[in-house]
Design a protein around this motif. Structure first.
Motif, short mmCIF file in Angstrom:
data_model
loop_
_atom_site.label_atom_id
_atom_site.label_comp_id
_atom_site.label_asym_id
_atom_site.label_seq_id
_atom_site.Cartn_x
_atom_site.Cartn_y
_atom_site.Cartn_z
N ARG A 103 -12.18 33.11 -16.14
CA ARG A 103 -11.40 34.21 -16.77
C ARG A 103 -11.50 33.96 -18.41
O ARG A 103 -11.41 35.06 -19.08
N SER A 135 -20.01 37.07 -12.73
CA SER A 135 -18.81 36.18 -13.07
C SER A 135 -17.53 36.83 -12.45
O SER A 135 -16.55 36.34 -12.00
N ARG A 136 -17.21 38.18 -12.77
CA ARG A 136 -16.35 38.76 -12.23
C ARG A 136 -15.94 38.47 -10.63
O ARG A 136 -14.99 38.27 -9.63
N PRO A 194 -20.56 33.64 -18.11
CA PRO A 194 -21.05 35.02 -18.16
C PRO A 194 -22.49 34.77 -18.88
O PRO A 194 -23.37 35.70 -18.34
N VAL A 244 -15.50 37.18 -24.06
CA VAL A 244 -16.66 38.36 -24.37
C VAL A 244 -15.86 39.73 -24.37
O VAL A 244 -16.13 40.42 -25.21
N GLU A 245 -14.76 39.80 -23.66
CA GLU A 245 -14.21 41.31 -23.52
C GLU A 245 -12.72 41.35 -24.23
O GLU A 245 -12.63 42.74 -24.69
N ASP A 301 -13.80 32.52 -19.97
CA ASP A 301 -15.11 32.88 -20.49
C ASP A 301 -15.12 34.41 -20.62
O ASP A 301 -15.72 34.95 -21.58
N LEU A 302 -14.56 35.18 -19.69
CA LEU A 302 -14.88 36.63 -19.62
C LEU A 302 -13.70 37.30 -20.76
O LEU A 302 -14.31 38.03 -21.33
N VAL A 308 -21.70 39.30 -16.55
CA VAL A 308 -20.39 39.44 -16.61
C VAL A 308 -19.95 40.14 -15.07
O VAL A 308 -19.15 39.39 -14.51
#
Length: 292
Positions: free
Chosen positions: A218, A255-256, A247, A224-225, A220-221, A252
């Motif tokens: 989470r 990863s989710r 990711p 990115v987001e 790492d995401l 992505v």
């Protein structure tokens, strides 16, 4: 069933940390002010909440869990101070305010991190438990923070920064040490303080290991987001520094999907504990769904 209210536990840990830290007016004032800057007034307190949640599974009162909860938060604060240094991740923003080496100076930041770490062990050594429990907690936290845990994971992360290719297994091992070890120790410390039987440890470990990996994916995401204002730290740094992330390795979408699989693992691990584990389950959901 309504979600547990973590407000009282968050208030407890903030108060416990305030009491544990030296006053900024006591000499050496600069060091003490830096320690308080690093620790108070910010953070999700996930590690402390895990101590309280795991301890209450086995009937411990919150007051009995204040010491280990404060200890893990002090270790976490120390790690962030050192991670943000120019020689490490070189960041200027943490929890929405200047990092310690920016607000003070590099030397003070190094000393503040050192002092926060040693204060954590002092608190556990003085905690109101029998000698066997105190030693068990000290050992647990020592392993989680040393070369077999957080420091070792940070060393692997440094080695992998700059484009070094890692396999999925290598990346998971890195983060099981760097991020997961202290989260697992937080759960274990709560159980140890509550006098839980050793036979309960595998159940808690399965939950904690999935939670640690989910926390990092989470993280790492979000890098990115999300954006710096939401995160309270600099967004986009992982890509800028060519860090090894989920990711970057999986993409992505995958990863989710991995994150959701870990959420299911947490639920399965806690199922034998039933309603007693409601707070641990809620913390698992908070980790998976968090926005900062």
């Amino acid at each position: 069933m309504p979600e547990p209210d973590f407000g009282p536990w968050r208030a407890r840990i903030e108060s416990a940390l305030d009491r544990a830290l030296p006053a900024a007016t006591e000499p050496p004032q600069r060091l003490h002010a830096a320690m308080r800057h690093a620790t108070l007034g910010g953070g999700k307190r996930i590690r402390a909440l895990l101590v309280y949640a795991a301890g209450t599974v086995f009937g411990a009162e919150p007051a009995a869990l204040d010491a280990p909860a404060a200890a893990v938060e002090l270790i976490h604060a120390y790690s962030l101070v050192h991670d943000d240094l120019p020689a490490m991740d070189d960041d200027d923003l943490r929890r929405g305010k200047p990092t310690v080496h920016v607000a003070f100076d590099e030397a003070t930041a190094i000393l503040a991190g050192d002092a926060l770490q040693t204060l954590a062990f002092e608190i556990l050594a003085d905690a109101p438990f029998g000698d066997g429990v105190r030693v068990a907690m000290l050992r647990e936290l020592s392993i989680a923070t040393g070369a077999r845990g957080m420091c070792g994971g940070q060393a692997l992360d440094i080695d992998a920064t700059g484009g070094a290719a890692l396999s999925l297994a290598e990346l998971e091992r890195l983060h099981a040490m760097k991020t997961g070890a202290l989260l697992r120790a937080s759960v274990r410390l709560g159980a140890i303080a509550a006098g839980a039987a050793d036979a309960q440890r595998p159940t808690l470990d399965r939950y904690a290991e999935a939670l640690g990996l989910a926390f990092q994916i989470r993280d790492d995401l979000l890098d990115v987001e999300s954006d710096s204002a939401t995160l309270g730290k600099t967004a986009g740094k992982d890509a800028a520094q060519a860090k090894a992330t989920f990711p970057a390795l999986l993409g992505v979408v995958a990863s989710r999907e991995r994150l959701q699989g870990l959420a299911a693992k947490m639920s399965a691990a806690l199922a034998p504990l039933g309603e007693r584990a409601a707070a641990l389950a809620a913390l698992g959901r908070e980790v998976v769904e968090r926005r900062n």
